[in-house]
Design a protein around this motif. Structure first.
Motif, PDB file in Angstrom:
ATOM      1  N   ALA A  36     -44.533-116.117   8.327  1.00  0.00           N
ATOM      2  CA  ALA A  36     -44.119-114.854   7.706  1.00  0.00           C
ATOM      3  C   ALA A  36     -44.109-115.005   6.221  1.00  0.00           C
ATOM      4  CB  ALA A  36     -42.685-114.585   7.882  1.00  0.00           C
ATOM      5  N   ALA A  37     -44.168-116.219   5.624  1.00  0.00           N
ATOM      6  CA  ALA A  37     -44.333-116.241   4.166  1.00  0.00           C
ATOM      7  C   ALA A  37     -45.881-116.415   3.803  1.00  0.00           C
ATOM      8  CB  ALA A  37     -43.693-117.590   3.801  1.00  0.00           C
ATOM      9  N   ARG A  38     -46.807-116.483   4.850  1.00  0.00           N
ATOM     10  CA  ARG A  38     -48.216-116.574   4.385  1.00  0.00           C
ATOM     11  C   ARG A  38     -49.000-115.596   5.711  1.00  0.00           C
ATOM     12  NH1 ARG A  38     -49.208-122.871   3.780  1.00  0.00           N
ATOM     13  NH2 ARG A  38     -51.065-122.218   4.817  1.00  0.00           N
ATOM     14  N   LEU A  39     -48.803-114.262   5.604  1.00  0.00           N
ATOM     15  CA  LEU A  39     -49.261-113.369   6.481  1.00  0.00           C
ATOM     16  C   LEU A  39     -50.828-113.275   6.424  1.00  0.00           C
ATOM     17  CD1 LEU A  39     -46.665-110.580   5.914  1.00  0.00           C
ATOM     18  CD2 LEU A  39     -46.756-112.220   7.937  1.00  0.00           C
ATOM     19  N   PRO A  40     -51.450-113.102   7.374  1.00  0.00           N
ATOM     20  CA  PRO A  40     -53.155-112.816   7.563  1.00  0.00           C
ATOM     21  C   PRO A  40     -53.285-111.835   7.260  1.00  0.00           C
ATOM     22  CG  PRO A  40     -52.337-113.265   9.773  1.00  0.00           C
ATOM     23  CD  PRO A  40     -51.086-113.208   8.846  1.00  0.00           C
ATOM     24  N   ALA A  94     -40.211-111.855   1.582  1.00  0.00           N
ATOM     25  CA  ALA A  94     -39.826-110.729   0.949  1.00  0.00           C
ATOM     26  C   ALA A  94     -41.325-110.247   0.003  1.00  0.00           C
ATOM     27  CB  ALA A  94     -38.731-110.509   0.141  1.00  0.00           C
ATOM     28  N   ARG A  95     -41.726-111.265  -0.629  1.00  0.00           N
ATOM     29  CA  ARG A  95     -42.892-111.406  -1.385  1.00  0.00           C
ATOM     30  C   ARG A  95     -44.169-110.833  -0.842  1.00  0.00           C
ATOM     31  NH1 ARG A  95     -40.226-115.820  -3.989  1.00  0.00           N
ATOM     32  NH2 ARG A  95     -41.571-117.188  -3.103  1.00  0.00           N
ATOM     33  N   GLU A  96     -44.250-111.603   0.641  1.00  0.00           N
ATOM     34  CA  GLU A  96     -45.463-111.257   1.486  1.00  0.00           C
ATOM     35  C   GLU A  96     -45.144-109.838   1.798  1.00  0.00           C
ATOM     36  OE1 GLU A  96     -48.417-113.406   2.799  1.00  0.00           O
ATOM     37  OE2 GLU A  96     -48.002-113.318   0.926  1.00  0.00           O
ATOM     38  N   ALA A  97     -44.051-109.277   2.088  1.00  0.00           N
ATOM     39  CA  ALA A  97     -43.908-107.964   2.266  1.00  0.00           C
ATOM     40  C   ALA A  97     -44.444-106.961   1.419  1.00  0.00           C
ATOM     41  CB  ALA A  97     -42.479-107.592   2.787  1.00  0.00           C
ATOM     42  N   GLY A 139     -45.127 -97.880  -0.281  1.00  0.00           N
ATOM     43  CA  GLY A 139     -44.860 -98.272   0.999  1.00  0.00           C
ATOM     44  C   GLY A 139     -43.408 -98.694   1.054  1.00  0.00           C
ATOM     45  N   VAL A 140     -42.765 -98.770   2.383  1.00  0.00           N
ATOM     46  CA  VAL A 140     -41.372 -99.223   2.558  1.00  0.00           C
ATOM     47  C   VAL A 140     -41.270-100.754   3.039  1.00  0.00           C
ATOM     48  CG1 VAL A 140     -40.456 -97.063   2.169  1.00  0.00           C
ATOM     49  CG2 VAL A 140     -41.125 -97.942   4.366  1.00  0.00           C
ATOM     50  N   PHE A 141     -40.352-101.260   2.795  1.00  0.00           N
ATOM     51  CA  PHE A 141     -39.937-102.647   3.510  1.00  0.00           C
ATOM     52  C   PHE A 141     -38.325-102.149   4.055  1.00  0.00           C
ATOM     53  CE2 PHE A 141     -38.092-107.194   3.172  1.00  0.00           C
ATOM     54  CZ  PHE A 141     -38.635-107.593   4.509  1.00  0.00           C
ATOM     55  N   VAL A 142     -38.428-102.381   5.292  1.00  0.00           N
ATOM     56  CA  VAL A 142     -36.853-102.150   5.923  1.00  0.00           C
ATOM     57  C   VAL A 142     -36.550-103.483   6.396  1.00  0.00           C
ATOM     58  CG1 VAL A 142     -35.645-101.052   7.681  1.00  0.00           C
ATOM     59  CG2 VAL A 142     -37.201 -99.803   6.358  1.00  0.00           C
ATOM     60  N   HIS A 143     -35.366-104.017   5.637  1.00  0.00           N
ATOM     61  CA  HIS A 143     -34.667-104.966   6.253  1.00  0.00           C
ATOM     62  C   HIS A 143     -33.578-104.828   7.067  1.00  0.00           C
ATOM     63  CE1 HIS A 143     -32.302-108.900   5.580  1.00  0.00           C
ATOM     64  NE2 HIS A 143     -31.376-107.993   5.744  1.00  0.00           N
ATOM     65  N   VAL A 144     -33.107-105.341   8.203  1.00  0.00           N
ATOM     66  CA  VAL A 144     -32.249-104.988   9.038  1.00  0.00           C
ATOM     67  C   VAL A 144     -31.616-106.438   9.525  1.00  0.00           C
ATOM     68  CG1 VAL A 144     -31.146-103.728  10.956  1.00  0.00           C
ATOM     69  CG2 VAL A 144     -33.026-102.809   9.755  1.00  0.00           C
ATOM     70  N   GLY A 145     -30.790-106.831   9.021  1.00  0.00           N
ATOM     71  CA  GLY A 145     -30.112-108.187   9.541  1.00  0.00           C
ATOM     72  C   GLY A 145     -28.460-108.213   9.599  1.00  0.00           C
ATOM     73  N   VAL A 146     -28.116-109.365  10.146  1.00  0.00           N
ATOM     74  CA  VAL A 146     -26.712-109.575  10.317  1.00  0.00           C
ATOM     75  C   VAL A 146     -25.930-109.337   8.780  1.00  0.00           C
ATOM     76  CG1 VAL A 146     -26.731-111.145  12.167  1.00  0.00           C
ATOM     77  CG2 VAL A 146     -26.903-112.093   9.963  1.00  0.00           C
ATOM     78  N   HIS A 147     -24.822-108.946   8.588  1.00  0.00           N
ATOM     79  CA  HIS A 147     -24.290-108.635   7.465  1.00  0.00           C
ATOM     80  C   HIS A 147     -23.867-109.990   6.768  1.00  0.00           C
ATOM     81  CE1 HIS A 147     -21.935-106.783   4.328  1.00  0.00           C
ATOM     82  NE2 HIS A 147     -22.242-105.570   4.953  1.00  0.00           N
ATOM     83  N   PRO A 148     -24.295-110.080   5.551  1.00  0.00           N
ATOM     84  CA  PRO A 148     -23.972-111.599   5.015  1.00  0.00           C
ATOM     85  C   PRO A 148     -22.467-111.801   4.600  1.00  0.00           C
ATOM     86  CG  PRO A 148     -25.126-110.092   3.533  1.00  0.00           C
ATOM     87  CD  PRO A 148     -25.214-109.366   4.718  1.00  0.00           C
ATOM     88  N   CYS A 149     -21.850-110.590   4.509  1.00  0.00           N
ATOM     89  CA  CYS A 149     -20.446-110.718   4.083  1.00  0.00           C
ATOM     90  C   CYS A 149     -19.435-110.935   5.016  1.00  0.00           C
ATOM     91  CB  CYS A 149     -19.949-109.455   3.253  1.00  0.00           C
ATOM     92  SG  CYS A 149     -20.904-109.137   1.824  1.00  0.00           S
ATOM     93  N   PHE A 150     -19.780-110.523   6.517  1.00  0.00           N
ATOM     94  CA  PHE A 150     -18.927-110.699   7.575  1.00  0.00           C
ATOM     95  C   PHE A 150     -19.553-111.408   8.968  1.00  0.00           C
ATOM     96  CE2 PHE A 150     -18.383-106.596   5.348  1.00  0.00           C
ATOM     97  CZ  PHE A 150     -17.010-106.737   4.854  1.00  0.00           C
ATOM     98  N   CYS A 151     -20.609-111.975   8.657  1.00  0.00           N
ATOM     99  CA  CYS A 151     -21.423-112.829   9.736  1.00  0.00           C
ATOM    100  C   CYS A 151     -21.834-114.187   9.195  1.00  0.00           C
ATOM    101  CB  CYS A 151     -22.421-112.024  10.481  1.00  0.00           C
ATOM    102  SG  CYS A 151     -21.923-110.593  11.228  1.00  0.00           S
ATOM    103  N   GLY A 152     -21.857-115.327  10.077  1.00  0.00           N
ATOM    104  CA  GLY A 152     -22.239-116.535   9.373  1.00  0.00           C
ATOM    105  C   GLY A 152     -21.211-117.631   9.959  1.00  0.00           C
ATOM    106  N   GLY A 153     -21.431-118.929   9.387  1.00  0.00           N
ATOM    107  CA  GLY A 153     -20.516-120.202  10.048  1.00  0.00           C
ATOM    108  C   GLY A 153     -19.033-119.912   9.417  1.00  0.00           C
ATOM    109  N   PHE A 154     -18.994-119.198   8.218  1.00  0.00           N
ATOM    110  CA  PHE A 154     -17.606-119.167   7.603  1.00  0.00           C
ATOM    111  C   PHE A 154     -16.808-117.741   8.418  1.00  0.00           C
ATOM    112  CE2 PHE A 154     -20.589-116.435   5.792  1.00  0.00           C
ATOM    113  CZ  PHE A 154     -20.126-114.874   5.630  1.00  0.00           C
TER     114      PHE A 154
END
Length: 225
Positions: free
Chosen positions: A92-96, A121-124, A132-147
């Motif tokens: 993903a960091a070197r897209l063809p 993100a730089r590749e996107a 153009g748009v980049f849509v990021h959908v991910g686990v919430h960094p404030c409420f999901c994680g090893g902590f």
């Protein structure tokens, strides 16, 4: 040749067991469909999903009028993606892909699997057309994680570790992905800076999850020429 991906070891489990565990019974336990409708919206043309995995989000993208295709490092996951969307095995960091060639790029529930997410993100930004748009959908960094201990569905216990930013297998459950292959945690400012440092502007946000957010969505846009 792309390096071996951690998900190769769990691809069959992910497809047949992990994805089959859906308490809501509607195939969208995290409300990802609503986030994509809000942030990606209806459109036409190709939409690249970075870290597409088994391609389970392709139907939602297609329903919005886009033509989905994917890129993922894991050959095991891509084996299950066949029939859901066309996809290529790639870092993903070197897209063809050519510069400024796409109107839309998405990454859905994938950033914690990518230690080099700022480079992603730089590749996107590179492959997006101006505007153009980049849509990021991910686990919430404030409420999901090893902590974060999510054992109680009505409350989340936040322990020290949010600010540290690290890879960990620590998890409140042994039934998830993190306990099997680990995940990278980035605090919220670091995540936002990844989009800004890639030259994109932050455009719109979304959260899902009750009573505490599970998912954070961000729409970033490549500035028009």
């Amino acid at each position: 040749m792309a390096p071996t991906a951690a998900y190769d070891e769990i691809a069959d489990w992910y497809e047949h067991e992990f994805l089959g565990h859906d308490p809501a019974g509607d195939g969208d336990a995290f409300g990802l469909g609503a986030v994509l409708r809000d942030l990606l919206g209806e459109g036409r043309g190709p939409c690249l999903e970075i870290g597409c995995g088994t391609g389970v989000h392709a139907a939602r993208v297609r329903a919005l009028g886009w033509t989905p295709f994917g890129a993922d490092l894991s050959a095991g996951m891509l084996r299950h993606a066949r029939g859901r969307l066309p996809a290529v095995r790639a870092d993903a960091a070197r897209l063809p892909l050519r510069d400024a060639s796409l109107p839309a790029v998405i990454a859905v529930m994938a950033h914690t699997d990518m230690p080099a997410y700022p480079a992603v993100a730089r590749e996107a930004a590179r492959v997006l057309r101006p505007g153009g748009v980049f849509v990021h959908v991910g686990v919430h960094p404030c409420f999901c994680g090893g902590f974060a201990d999510r054992t109680d569905p009505d409350a989340v216990v936040i322990r020290p570790g949010y600010r540290d930013g690290h890879w960990t297998k620590a998890s409140w459950t042994d039934q998830g992905v993190r306990a099997r292959i680990g995940a990278v945690h980035r605090p919220l400012p670091e995540l936002m800076h990844a989009f800004l440092d890639a030259g994109m502007t932050l455009d719109r946000f979304a959260e899902t999850g009750d009573p505490t957010p599970i998912v954070l969505g961000v729409r970033a846009r490549k500035p028009a020429a």
